[in-house]
Structures are given as C-alpha cells and as structure tokens.
Design a protein around this motif. Structure first.
Motif, mmCIF file in Angstrom:
data_model
loop_
_atom_site.group_PDB
_atom_site.id
_atom_site.type_symbol
_atom_site.label_atom_id
_atom_site.label_comp_id
_atom_site.label_asym_id
_atom_site.label_seq_id
_atom_site.Cartn_x
_atom_site.Cartn_y
_atom_site.Cartn_z
ATOM 1 N N ASN A 16 -8.946 -2.043 10.442
ATOM 2 C CA ASN A 16 -8.621 -0.617 10.411
ATOM 3 C C ASN A 16 -9.834 0.243 10.746
ATOM 4 N N ARG A 17 -11.043 -0.231 10.417
ATOM 5 C CA ARG A 17 -12.241 0.571 10.674
ATOM 6 C C ARG A 17 -12.633 0.557 12.138
ATOM 7 N N TRP A 18 -12.661 -0.640 12.772
ATOM 8 C CA TRP A 18 -13.085 -0.621 14.173
ATOM 9 C C TRP A 18 -11.988 -0.123 15.099
ATOM 10 N N ILE A 19 -10.713 -0.269 14.697
ATOM 11 C CA ILE A 19 -9.642 0.345 15.492
ATOM 12 C C ILE A 19 -9.690 1.859 15.336
ATOM 13 N N GLY A 20 -9.991 2.332 14.121
ATOM 14 C CA GLY A 20 -10.157 3.775 13.930
ATOM 15 C C GLY A 20 -11.309 4.328 14.745
ATOM 16 N N ALA A 21 -12.423 3.568 14.820
ATOM 17 C CA ALA A 21 -13.562 4.006 15.629
ATOM 18 C C ALA A 21 -13.199 4.039 17.111
ATOM 19 N N ILE A 78 -8.491 9.349 11.582
ATOM 20 C CA ILE A 78 -8.756 9.392 10.138
ATOM 21 C C ILE A 78 -7.680 8.611 9.391
ATOM 22 N N GLY A 79 -6.422 8.802 9.813
ATOM 23 C CA GLY A 79 -5.337 8.047 9.195
ATOM 24 C C GLY A 79 -5.444 6.552 9.443
ATOM 25 N N ILE A 80 -5.965 6.171 10.609
ATOM 26 C CA ILE A 80 -6.166 4.746 10.906
ATOM 27 C C ILE A 80 -7.224 4.177 9.968
ATOM 28 N N PHE A 81 -8.291 4.933 9.723
ATOM 29 C CA PHE A 81 -9.308 4.486 8.763
ATOM 30 C C PHE A 81 -8.690 4.260 7.384
ATOM 31 N N LEU A 82 -7.691 5.095 7.033
ATOM 32 C CA LEU A 82 -7.049 5.000 5.724
ATOM 33 C C LEU A 82 -5.922 3.969 5.699
ATOM 34 N N ARG A 83 -5.688 3.284 6.823
ATOM 35 C CA ARG A 83 -4.655 2.248 6.951
ATOM 36 C C ARG A 83 -3.264 2.808 6.700
ATOM 37 N N ALA A 84 -3.018 4.043 7.133
ATOM 38 C CA ALA A 84 -1.741 4.703 6.878
ATOM 39 C C ALA A 84 -0.705 4.265 7.903
ATOM 40 N N ARG A 85 0.482 3.925 7.423
ATOM 41 C CA ARG A 85 1.557 3.492 8.316
ATOM 42 C C ARG A 85 2.004 4.623 9.234
ATOM 43 N N VAL A 86 2.105 5.849 8.711
ATOM 44 C CA VAL A 86 2.543 6.964 9.543
ATOM 45 C C VAL A 86 1.517 7.259 10.631
ATOM 46 N N ALA A 87 0.221 7.105 10.329
ATOM 47 C CA ALA A 87 -0.808 7.297 11.342
ATOM 48 C C ALA A 87 -0.739 6.201 12.398
ATOM 49 N N TRP A 88 -0.421 4.979 11.997
ATOM 50 C CA TRP A 88 -0.283 3.869 12.945
ATOM 51 C C TRP A 88 0.805 4.164 13.970
ATOM 52 N N SER A 89 1.979 4.570 13.504
ATOM 53 C CA SER A 89 3.091 4.833 14.415
ATOM 54 C C SER A 89 2.826 6.048 15.296
ATOM 55 N N PHE A 90 2.259 7.101 14.702
ATOM 56 C CA PHE A 90 1.986 8.318 15.461
ATOM 57 C C PHE A 90 0.880 8.078 16.494
ATOM 58 N N GLU A 129 -2.080 -4.666 8.838
ATOM 59 C CA GLU A 129 -3.182 -4.010 8.129
ATOM 60 C C GLU A 129 -2.834 -2.579 7.718
ATOM 61 N N PHE A 130 -1.884 -1.967 8.440
ATOM 62 C CA PHE A 130 -1.590 -0.552 8.218
ATOM 63 C C PHE A 130 -0.297 -0.450 7.405
ATOM 64 N N ASN A 131 -0.457 -0.610 6.108
ATOM 65 C CA ASN A 131 0.698 -0.672 5.210
ATOM 66 C C ASN A 131 0.639 0.360 4.091
ATOM 67 N N GLN A 132 -0.248 1.339 4.247
ATOM 68 C CA GLN A 132 -0.391 2.345 3.200
ATOM 69 C C GLN A 132 0.500 3.548 3.476
ATOM 70 N N ALA A 218 7.232 12.943 5.311
ATOM 71 C CA ALA A 218 5.942 12.247 5.281
ATOM 72 C C ALA A 218 5.137 12.605 4.048
ATOM 73 N N ILE A 219 5.308 13.833 3.534
ATOM 74 C CA ILE A 219 4.551 14.263 2.359
ATOM 75 C C ILE A 219 5.283 13.919 1.070
ATOM 76 N N ILE A 220 6.570 14.274 1.004
ATOM 77 C CA ILE A 220 7.332 14.060 -0.222
ATOM 78 C C ILE A 220 7.727 12.598 -0.382
ATOM 79 N N GLY A 221 7.959 11.905 0.757
ATOM 80 C CA GLY A 221 8.406 10.512 0.715
ATOM 81 C C GLY A 221 7.510 9.608 -0.104
ATOM 82 N N PRO A 222 6.182 9.581 0.172
ATOM 83 C CA PRO A 222 5.316 8.703 -0.628
ATOM 84 C C PRO A 222 5.304 9.042 -2.110
#
Length: 390
Positions: A16-21, A78-90, A129-132, A218-222
C-alpha cells in the motif's frame, strides 16, 4: 542482524505504501504541464481577458479535466496509503481515465499513461491489501467528488454563460447556479435556453445526485457497518461459545495452536490482554480483556468450554489465570497451563491445573537422551511434555 534489517525494510515498503507513492508520482507528473502552463500564461494574458469564457478558452478546454484528474489522483494516493477500499476502486477508475487521456489525446504524456497501466496492474494484483473501510477514506472520497463536480459546474456554466437566461457572467452567479443544480433544488430563476446548456444542466443534476448519494454512503456506511458488524459478530460468537476451546495469550505458540485447531474445524475463542498486539485473523473470535478476571472468562464461555489453554509467556500470569479459571469452569472442563521456566514448575503445580506442559523440560530431556544414546518412545515423550498436576 541482516534478517532484522530485511524485516524492517519489509514493514516499511508494504504494497500500500509503494503503490501510494507511485500514485502520488503519477498525479504530480500529470499536473506538472498544466501548472507550468498556468504559471507562464496567466501573468501575460491576465489583462487581455474580457470575461470568464475568454479565460477558459485561453487555457484550453482540456486543462480543466486534466487539473481535476490530477488533483483527484493526488488526494486518492492518501487513501491508498491508508489501504482504503473506496480509494482503491476510485483510484482504479481515475488511472484508467488518465491512461486514456495520455494515449488518445494529442499530448506528450505517454510516459504517464505507461505508469498508469503499471499502477493499475499493481492495484489489481495486491487488491487484498486494500480492505479498510474507514471514515477518513470516505470523507476523502466525498471531498474529491464534490470538489471535482463543483469545478466542472463552475467552469461549464461560465463557459456557456450566454446560453442561459439571464446570462451567467460572474463567478458568484456561476456558484449560485452550480449549487442549485447540484442539490437539485432548481429555483428556475436562471434557465438554460439552448440544447448545449440544457444537456450541461442535466449532467450536473445527474452527477450531483450520484456524488451526494455515494458520498453519504462512503461516510455513513463505515460508521453503521462497523457497529452492525461488531453487534452481529458479538452475538454469533456468544452463541458459538459452547463445547469449545479457549486459548489465553498471543504468543507464537498460542497462534500456532489456534491455527492447528481451526484447521481441524474446532471452535476456538481467544482471550488477549489489553495492550498486547496479536496477529490473529480478523474473523477470529477474540476477546481483549484481562484474562485473570472472572467476568472475562465468563464472557469467553469458560463454564461451557472443553479446554482452557493458558499460554502466556509469564508463568506468574499463567498461575493467576489458572486460579481464576478454576472458579469459573465446570467439572468437565480441563485447564492446561504452560510453564516457560523449569524453576516455576513446582509453583505451577500448587495452583493445580489439570495438565502442565513445559517445552523447556522436554527439549532438555530429549537432548540429554540423544547425547547418552538412550531411545525415547512416544509414551515417554508425552509423559515429559504433559504432566498431571494432581
């Protein structure tokens, strides 16, 4: 020393870190030509603009989507660094758009397109890896979506300003019309009068409904999903805590025993003390609380368990847990305690668990018999490993 350094490097350079970079690099390279164009062109042409339409035309219609895509992909990193699923798809969608922009349109950004393809492949390969699903990632997604739509609505309404009645010539008027259209309120005081402006207004309304709906989810769901998941998991786990095995501790031995039991389809509940990190899987039935407290053992279902395995590293802690467990368990439950040091073996026998086992005793006895040439059968091995305390 080398293995320690390799482990440290592995913990730092996670996917998640090097893909985010890489995603951040793509966004920066993609935005660089636009930023340089604005930097060089705006001071020279600022005095020549007679309206917003001239300004937008001067920078080119392709400048706006490039800025929006670049800005969005930078924020999504930033979302990729956080391993966020919504950031992965977007991010995957944005990278496809950037790739098409780089390859199909008359630009010199082919290297950005190649990097986008590489980034897409990495995202697809490491998708696990992106399951948050976090509130921060949902808020970031909502911010990017709303900002992108607002920029689109502002620039479009200013560029098509003469095709509305009354005409939109000021930024404040464009902001008002964009907000009214995005929120689907539609007061009707500014009306599109040409096919192009009407289609543009329809696109704002459709995108506005989509952005607001997805942003809320995306906000209320989690928030709702996390609480619901904890409630359901707690009820299911509580119902399954019968005729099961309780493991107390987060040591490598405890983790190995957990893996072996679950592979044999045993129902296992784990009790981990507060502040102790563990690597049990997310689906494990884990209770984080003081294992020497009666209420914790009762919550773990010790009165209905077949075995209670006390597997902590500290022998004194194990002794206290055994004493607490003896007050909770039923007559059929067997308590098995680990002794880490031979000098504590006699002390552990005093608290009278059903079975005591000491890996240190077993290892030393096996080594002595090997050196002396004595043979050891399975019965002797089990007697050394597991000792009845009474």
């Amino acid at each position: 020393m080398l293995s320690t350094r390799l482990k440290a490097l592995k913990s730092v350079f996670t996917p998640n870190r090097w893909i985010g970079a890489l995603t951040l690099l793509i966004g920066g390279v993609f935005l660089k030509p636009v930023i340089l164009q604005i930097y060089h062109l705006f001071p020279q042409a600022a005095g020549q603009f007679t309206g917003w339409k001239d300004a937008i035309s001067a920078f080119g219609l392709l400048t706006l989507p490039q800025v929006m895509l670049g800005f969005a992909i930078v924020l999504m990193s930033i979302g990729i660094f956080l391993r966020a699923r919504v950031a992965w798809s977007f991010t995957l969608i944005l990278l496809i758009a950037i790739g098409l922009f780089s390859f199909l349109l008359p630009t010199t950004l082919y290297h950005v397109g190649l990097l986008s393809v590489l980034d897409c492949l990495c995202l697809l390969w490491f998708w696990r890896e992106f399951n948050q699903s976090s509130l921060a990632a949902g808020t970031l997604f909502a911010l990017v979506s709303f900002t992108s739509l607002l920029l689109y609505a502002l620039c479009g309404s200013l560029y098509l300003g003469d095709q509305f009645h009354p005409a939109i010539n000021e930024l404040s008027e464009a902001l008002y019309f964009s907000t009214v259209s995005m929120s689907t309120v539609g007061f009707g005081d500014i009306v599109p009068v040409t096919p192009a402006s009407r289609l543009f207004t329809v696109s704002i309304i459709i995108l506005g409904i989509t952005v607001f709906a997805t942003s809320i989810s995306a906000i209320i769901g989690p928030m709702i999903g996390g609480n619901l998941k904890r409630m359901i998991k707690g009820r299911i786990s509580h119902a399954m805590r019968k005729n099961h095995i309780i493991i107390i501790g987060a040591t490598p031995l405890a983790r190995s025993v957990y893996t072996g039991l679950t592979e044999r389809d045993e129902t296992v509940t784990v009790v981990v003390p507060p502040g102790v990190s563990h690597d049990y899987p997310a689906e494990a039935d884990v209770i984080v609380d003081d294992p020497s407290a009666n209420k914790t053992l009762t919550a773990a279902g010790a009165d209905k368990a077949r075995y209670v395995l006390v597997l902590r590293n500290d022998d004194s802690d194990n002794a206290f847990i055994v004493l607490a467990a003896k007050e909770v368990v039923n007559a059929e439950t067997r308590i098995i305690a680990l002794v880490n040091s031979d000098k504590n073996l006699s002390k552990m026998k005093r608290v009278q668990p059903d079975i005591i086992f000491s890996l240190q005793t077993l290892a030393s006895e096996m080594l002595l018999r090997k050196l002396s040439g004595e043979k050891m059968d399975n019965e002797n091995l089990m007697d050394l490993l597991f000792q009845e305390s009474h």
